[in-house]
Design an enzyme around this catalytic site. Structure first.
Site, PDB file in Angstrom:
ATOM      1  N   TRP A  31       0.859  -1.188   0.000  1.00  0.00           N
ATOM      2  CA  TRP A  31       0.000   0.000   0.000  1.00  0.00           C
ATOM      3  C   TRP A  31       0.891   1.232   0.000  1.00  0.00           C
ATOM      4  CZ3 TRP A  31      -5.009   0.248  -0.923  1.00  0.00           C
ATOM      5  CH2 TRP A  31      -5.691   1.433  -0.656  1.00  0.00           C
ATOM      6  N   PHE A  66      -0.525  -2.687   8.314  1.00  0.00           N
ATOM      7  CA  PHE A  66      -1.009  -3.544   9.395  1.00  0.00           C
ATOM      8  C   PHE A  66      -0.415  -4.944   9.293  1.00  0.00           C
ATOM      9  CE2 PHE A  66      -4.059  -6.341  11.506  1.00  0.00           C
ATOM     10  CZ  PHE A  66      -4.185  -5.703  12.732  1.00  0.00           C
ATOM     11  N   GLU A  67      -0.227  -5.417   8.072  1.00  0.00           N
ATOM     12  CA  GLU A  67       0.299  -6.767   7.852  1.00  0.00           C
ATOM     13  C   GLU A  67       1.812  -6.866   8.050  1.00  0.00           C
ATOM     14  OE1 GLU A  67      -3.616  -6.305   6.450  1.00  0.00           O
ATOM     15  OE2 GLU A  67      -1.881  -5.223   5.664  1.00  0.00           O
ATOM     16  N   CYS A  89       3.888   2.905   5.011  1.00  0.00           N
ATOM     17  CA  CYS A  89       3.506   4.312   4.987  1.00  0.00           C
ATOM     18  C   CYS A  89       2.003   4.418   5.233  1.00  0.00           C
ATOM     19  CB  CYS A  89       3.868   4.932   3.643  1.00  0.00           C
ATOM     20  SG  CYS A  89       3.372   6.665   3.494  1.00  0.00           S
ATOM     21  N   VAL A  90       1.654   5.158   6.279  1.00  0.00           N
ATOM     22  CA  VAL A  90       0.253   5.417   6.591  1.00  0.00           C
ATOM     23  C   VAL A  90       0.061   6.932   6.522  1.00  0.00           C
ATOM     24  CG1 VAL A  90      -1.622   5.072   8.232  1.00  0.00           C
ATOM     25  CG2 VAL A  90       0.274   3.432   8.154  1.00  0.00           C
ATOM     26  N   ILE A  91      -0.828   7.382   5.648  1.00  0.00           N
ATOM     27  CA  ILE A  91      -1.074   8.810   5.457  1.00  0.00           C
ATOM     28  C   ILE A  91      -2.424   9.166   6.059  1.00  0.00           C
ATOM     29  CG2 ILE A  91      -1.351  10.658   3.754  1.00  0.00           C
ATOM     30  CD1 ILE A  91       0.519   9.018   1.905  1.00  0.00           C
ATOM     31  N   HIS A  97      -9.209   5.924  11.126  1.00  0.00           N
ATOM     32  CA  HIS A  97      -8.506   4.720  10.679  1.00  0.00           C
ATOM     33  C   HIS A  97      -6.994   4.870  10.862  1.00  0.00           C
ATOM     34  CE1 HIS A  97      -7.868   1.100   8.252  1.00  0.00           C
ATOM     35  NE2 HIS A  97      -6.971   1.778   7.551  1.00  0.00           N
ATOM     36  N   PHE A 122      11.151  -0.305  13.154  1.00  0.00           N
ATOM     37  CA  PHE A 122       9.952   0.432  12.745  1.00  0.00           C
ATOM     38  C   PHE A 122      10.337   1.477  11.697  1.00  0.00           C
ATOM     39  CE2 PHE A 122       6.755   3.784  13.239  1.00  0.00           C
ATOM     40  CZ  PHE A 122       5.581   3.062  13.283  1.00  0.00           C
ATOM     41  N   ARG A 136      10.209  12.208   2.941  1.00  0.00           N
ATOM     42  CA  ARG A 136      10.904  11.270   3.831  1.00  0.00           C
ATOM     43  C   ARG A 136      11.235   9.939   3.156  1.00  0.00           C
ATOM     44  NH1 ARG A 136       8.173  14.980   6.152  1.00  0.00           N
ATOM     45  NH2 ARG A 136       8.714  15.761   8.234  1.00  0.00           N
TER      46      ARG A 136
END
Length: 164
Positions: A31, A66-67, A89-91, A97, A122, A136
């Site tokens: 993702w 998450f995985e 990467c979580v935006i 969520h 991490f 980044r």
């Protein structure tokens, strides 16, 4: 913001030892692949630059951040690995969520590290927007993938020194 004008991936003040005798796992989220691919490239190339043989780098891809938790767990079933690097990467979006995923991933990665008593790094960007992620992942603020690889090398050395 002080970090806006500098690369966060400046390692000129560190002496990072060769990692030629270590084996690493990298688990990377699919993702946000434009970002996670750049993180992966940075981490992989840094490991190669520090003399890690490509044969000593085991990579798997997982659907999302998450995985990364179960991906790290799967990789650490290979007891020869010295450390695992998790890249994702979580935006921030319009819902909560983001908060749930970021919290779960951080805690899950820490728990996998404790479970195996091995470094699980991490390397997950948790940004407000796409631009911050790009900055980044090889942009103005360096590459968090490189930072994660250096952390993995340093932790592998520490673990090897203390478990002799």
């Amino acid at each position: 913001m002080a970090t806006y004008l500098k690369s966060l991936s400046d390692f000129s003040h560190l002496e990072v030892a060769s990692a030629e005798n270590f084996k690493f796992g990298i688990v990377v989220a699919q993702w946000n692949v434009a970002i996670t691919g750049a993180l992966y490239d940075g981490a992989y190339q840094l490991l190669l630059d520090k003399k890690v043989s490509p044969d000593n780098i085991k990579t798997i891809q997982v659907p999302g951040s998450f995985e990364l938790i179960s991906g790290a767990d799967i990789l650490l079933n290979d007891t020869s690995l010295d450390a695992v690097i998790c890249l994702g990467c979580v935006i921030q979006g319009e819902t909560r969520h983001f908060d749930f995923i970021c919290d779960a991933v951080a805690n899950g990665i820490a728990n996998v590290s404790i479970k195996y008593n091995k470094p699980v790094i991490f390397g997950v960007l948790t940004t407000d927007n796409q631009q911050q992620a790009e900055e980044r992942a090889g942009g103005i603020h360096g590459n968090k993938g490189e930072e994660a690889a250096i952390t993995a090398i340093q932790m592998a050395h520490i673990r090897a020194t203390l478990t002799k």
